[in-house]
Design a protein around this motif. Structure first.
Motif, PDB file in Angstrom:
ATOM      1  N   ALA A 100       0.779  -1.238   0.000  1.00  0.00           N
ATOM      2  CA  ALA A 100       0.000   0.000   0.000  1.00  0.00           C
ATOM      3  C   ALA A 100       0.806   1.281   0.000  1.00  0.00           C
ATOM      4  N   GLY A 101       1.512   1.520  -1.013  1.00  0.00           N
ATOM      5  CA  GLY A 101       2.172   2.807  -1.146  1.00  0.00           C
ATOM      6  C   GLY A 101       3.459   2.922  -0.358  1.00  0.00           C
ATOM      7  N   THR A 143       7.283   1.043   0.280  1.00  0.00           N
ATOM      8  CA  THR A 143       8.218  -0.041   0.002  1.00  0.00           C
ATOM      9  C   THR A 143       9.566   0.336   0.575  1.00  0.00           C
ATOM     10  N   THR A 186       5.433  10.961  -9.617  1.00  0.00           N
ATOM     11  CA  THR A 186       5.592   9.915 -10.612  1.00  0.00           C
ATOM     12  C   THR A 186       5.100  10.445 -11.955  1.00  0.00           C
ATOM     13  N   SER A 221      10.673   4.512 -15.497  1.00  0.00           N
ATOM     14  CA  SER A 221       9.454   3.858 -15.964  1.00  0.00           C
ATOM     15  C   SER A 221       9.547   2.344 -15.877  1.00  0.00           C
ATOM     16  N   GLY A 251      10.679   0.876 -13.281  1.00  0.00           N
ATOM     17  CA  GLY A 251      10.524   0.497 -11.896  1.00  0.00           C
ATOM     18  C   GLY A 251      11.816   0.438 -11.113  1.00  0.00           C
ATOM     19  N   PRO A 305      12.267  -2.667  -8.286  1.00  0.00           N
ATOM     20  CA  PRO A 305      11.474  -2.066  -7.230  1.00  0.00           C
ATOM     21  C   PRO A 305      11.239  -2.891  -5.989  1.00  0.00           C
ATOM     22  N   VAL A 349      12.716  -0.219  -2.898  1.00  0.00           N
ATOM     23  CA  VAL A 349      12.261   0.766  -3.745  1.00  0.00           C
ATOM     24  C   VAL A 349      11.787   1.851  -2.987  1.00  0.00           C
ATOM     25  N   LEU A 350      10.957   2.308  -3.513  1.00  0.00           N
ATOM     26  CA  LEU A 350      10.825   3.561  -3.022  1.00  0.00           C
ATOM     27  C   LEU A 350       9.535   4.146  -3.174  1.00  0.00           C
ATOM     28  N   PRO A 356       6.495   6.598  -2.127  1.00  0.00           N
ATOM     29  CA  PRO A 356       5.165   6.518  -1.531  1.00  0.00           C
ATOM     30  C   PRO A 356       4.160   6.050  -2.545  1.00  0.00           C
TER      31      PRO A 356
END
Lengths: 202, 172
Positions: free
Chosen positions: A42-43, A45, A102, A173, A175, A194, A199-200, A202
Motif C-alpha cells: 500500500a504505497g 516499500t 511519478t 518507468s 521500476g 522495485p 524501492v521507493l 510513496p
C-alpha cells in the motif's frame, strides 16, 4: 479453447524460488538474518543498500507502514525529510520522506503527478527532453526533474540536506530506483528493481 | 505457531501464495514480495487454525488482499512489462506458453478467479470469499474470462484423446 487441465499443468510449473522460501524460514528462526527487505505494500516499500533505507510514507499511513515502524527502537529527526532510525536488530536506517511524484502515461501523454496534482508535461519533454519543477515541501526546496517520454522516463527528486549536500532519489518507468548523496559519484546505493531490493516511493 | 509448524507451512503453501500473487500482479518480484509479506503475517498470527483447510483459506484470502494492496499502490505508477512471466521457466510446449500468455493477458480479477477456481479447485462461493466478492460476480468473471480465453486462443481439435479434465477436489 481454454483447456483447464493444461492450464493446471502450466500452473504447477509456477513455483516460488527455493532460495526465497529458505530466506523466509530463516528470517523467522532468527538466524543471522540477511538484510531482508520487504515490500510494505500500500504505497510503501522499503529499500536497504549500504545501510541506507529509503522509505516514502504515503499520506494515508497504511497498516504496513505501522508494522515497519514497530521495529524501530529510536529515531532522530535530522531535517524535514530525513530521520535516522535504529531498528530492533541494531541496524542503522535513514528514512527519507519524499513528496509523491511519478509520471503516468495517459493516452500517450506524459502526466507528471506530484502529491496528486497532475500536469501534462508532454510538450515540454518533446521540446527540451526534460521538465523541471521546483516546489516547496515542508519549507525546503525540492526539485523534481523528468527526462524522457510518456513511455520511457526517469524522474529525479532532489533536495538540499542540512549539511549542504544534495540528496537525490531517482525512479524510472521500468521500476528501477536509486538514491544518491552528492558526495558519491554513482551513489552509495544500487540501482535496483522495485521490490525485493528496495524501492521507493510513496 | 511454532517455528517448525511455520517452516512446514511455508514449504507446503509457499508456492500457492506465490501463484496467487503472480496471477494478481503478473510480476515475479512482486509475487515474491507478497509471499514474504503473507508468510510473515502467518508467523505473527496469534490464533489457532481449526484445520488445514482453514489455514489454506486464510492464506488464499490474505494473499489476495496483499496482492490487491500492492496492485493499488504500485501498479499504477510502475509499468511492468506484460510479458514479465516470460522470465519464468518457459513452458515446454508452445501451446502452454500460448495458454499462459492468454491467461496473464486477462484483467487481474479474471486471472485470479480462473486460478482459484480451476487450479485450487475452490467452489464459486469459496472463490468469492477469497476475493471478497459476491458469488454472482465471480460467476460473471469466470464466464467473461472463459469467453475471452476462447477468443484469444486457437480452437483446439474436438477430438483430443485423453484430455478429460477433472477439477481438483474442493478444499472442504
Amino acid at each position: 479453447m481454454f483447456d483447464p487441465k493444461e492450464y493446471c499443468e502450466v500452473c504447477r510449473e509456477l513455483r516460488a524460488p527455493e532460495k526465497k522460501i529458505e530466506e523466509i524460514i530463516a528470517m523467522t528462526e532468527h538466524r543471522t538474518p540477511k538484510k531482508w527487505v520487504r515490500s510494505l505494500g500500500a504505497g510503501l516499500t522499503a529499500c536497504a543498500a549500504a545501510a541506507t533505507m529509503v522509505v516514502g510514507v504515503a499520506a494515508a499511513n497504511p497498516e504496513a507502514a505501522q508494522e515497519f515502524f514497530a521495529h524501530i527502537t529510536s529515531a532522530v529527526k535530522v531535517d524535514e525529510f530525513r530521520r535516522d532510525l535504529t531498528t530492533k536488530d541494531g541496524e542503522q536506517v535513514t528514512v527519507l520522506d519524499l513528496p509523491q511524484a511519478t509520471v503516468e502515461n495517459q493516452n500517450g501523454r506524459a502526466i507528471l503527478v506530484v502529491n496528486g496534482e497532475e500536469t501534462d508535461i508532454t510538450d515540454q519533454l518533446k521540446a527540451a527532453g526534460s521538465y523541471t519543477r521546483e516546489l516547496s515541501f515542508g519549507g525546503t526546496q525540492v526539485t523534481v526533474t523528468v527526462e524522457g517520454s510518456a513511455t520511457e522516463w526517469m524522474l529525479t527528486t532532489a533536495f538540499e540536506t542540512l549539511d549542504g549536500g544534495l540528496q537525490t532519489f531517482t525512479i524510472d518507468s521500468k521500476g528501477s530506483s536509486m538514491t544518491a548523496p552528492s558526495d558519491t559519484a554513482e551513489g552509495d546505493t544500487e540501482t535496483s528493481a522495485p521490490k525485493s531490493e528496495g524501492v521507493l516511493q510513496p | 505457531m511454532t517455528g517448525e509448524a511455520f517452516a512446514q507451512a511455508v514449504q507446503t503453501y509457499g508456492d500457492t501464495v506465490y501463484r496467487v500473487a503472480f496471477h494478481a500482479l503478473n510480476s515475479r518480484e512482486d509475487a515474491e514480495d507478497v509471499m514474504q509479506t503473507v508468510m510473515l503475517k502467518l508467523f505473527e498470527y496469534d490464533k489457532e487454525f481449526e484445520s488445514e483447510a482453514h489455514l489454506k483459506h486464510w492464506l488464499l484470502r490474505v494473499s489476495v488482499n496483499e496482492s490487491r494492496k500492492l496492485l493499488r499502490s504500485f501498479w499504477r505508477r510502475v509499468s511492468v512489462p506484460l510479458d514479465d512471466w516470460r522470465e519464468l521457466e518457459a513452458p515446454e510446449h508452445g501451446e502452454r506458453a500460448e495458454l499462459l500468455e492468454a491467461v496473464m493477458a486477462l484483467d487481474p480479477k479474471y486471472r485470479l478467479a480462473i486460478y482459484l477456481y480451476y487450479y485450487e479447485g475452490l467452489t464459486v462461493a469459496e472463490t468469492a470469499a477469497a476475493m471478497r466478492a459476491n458469488p454472482s460476480t465471480v460467476q460473471t468473471w469466470l464466464l467473461r474470462a472463459r469467453a475471452r480465453l476462447r477468443s484469444a486462443l486457437d480452437e483446439k481439435a474436438e477430438d483430443q484423446e485423453g484430455s478429460v479434465y477433472v477439477r481438483p477436489q474442493g478444499i472442504l
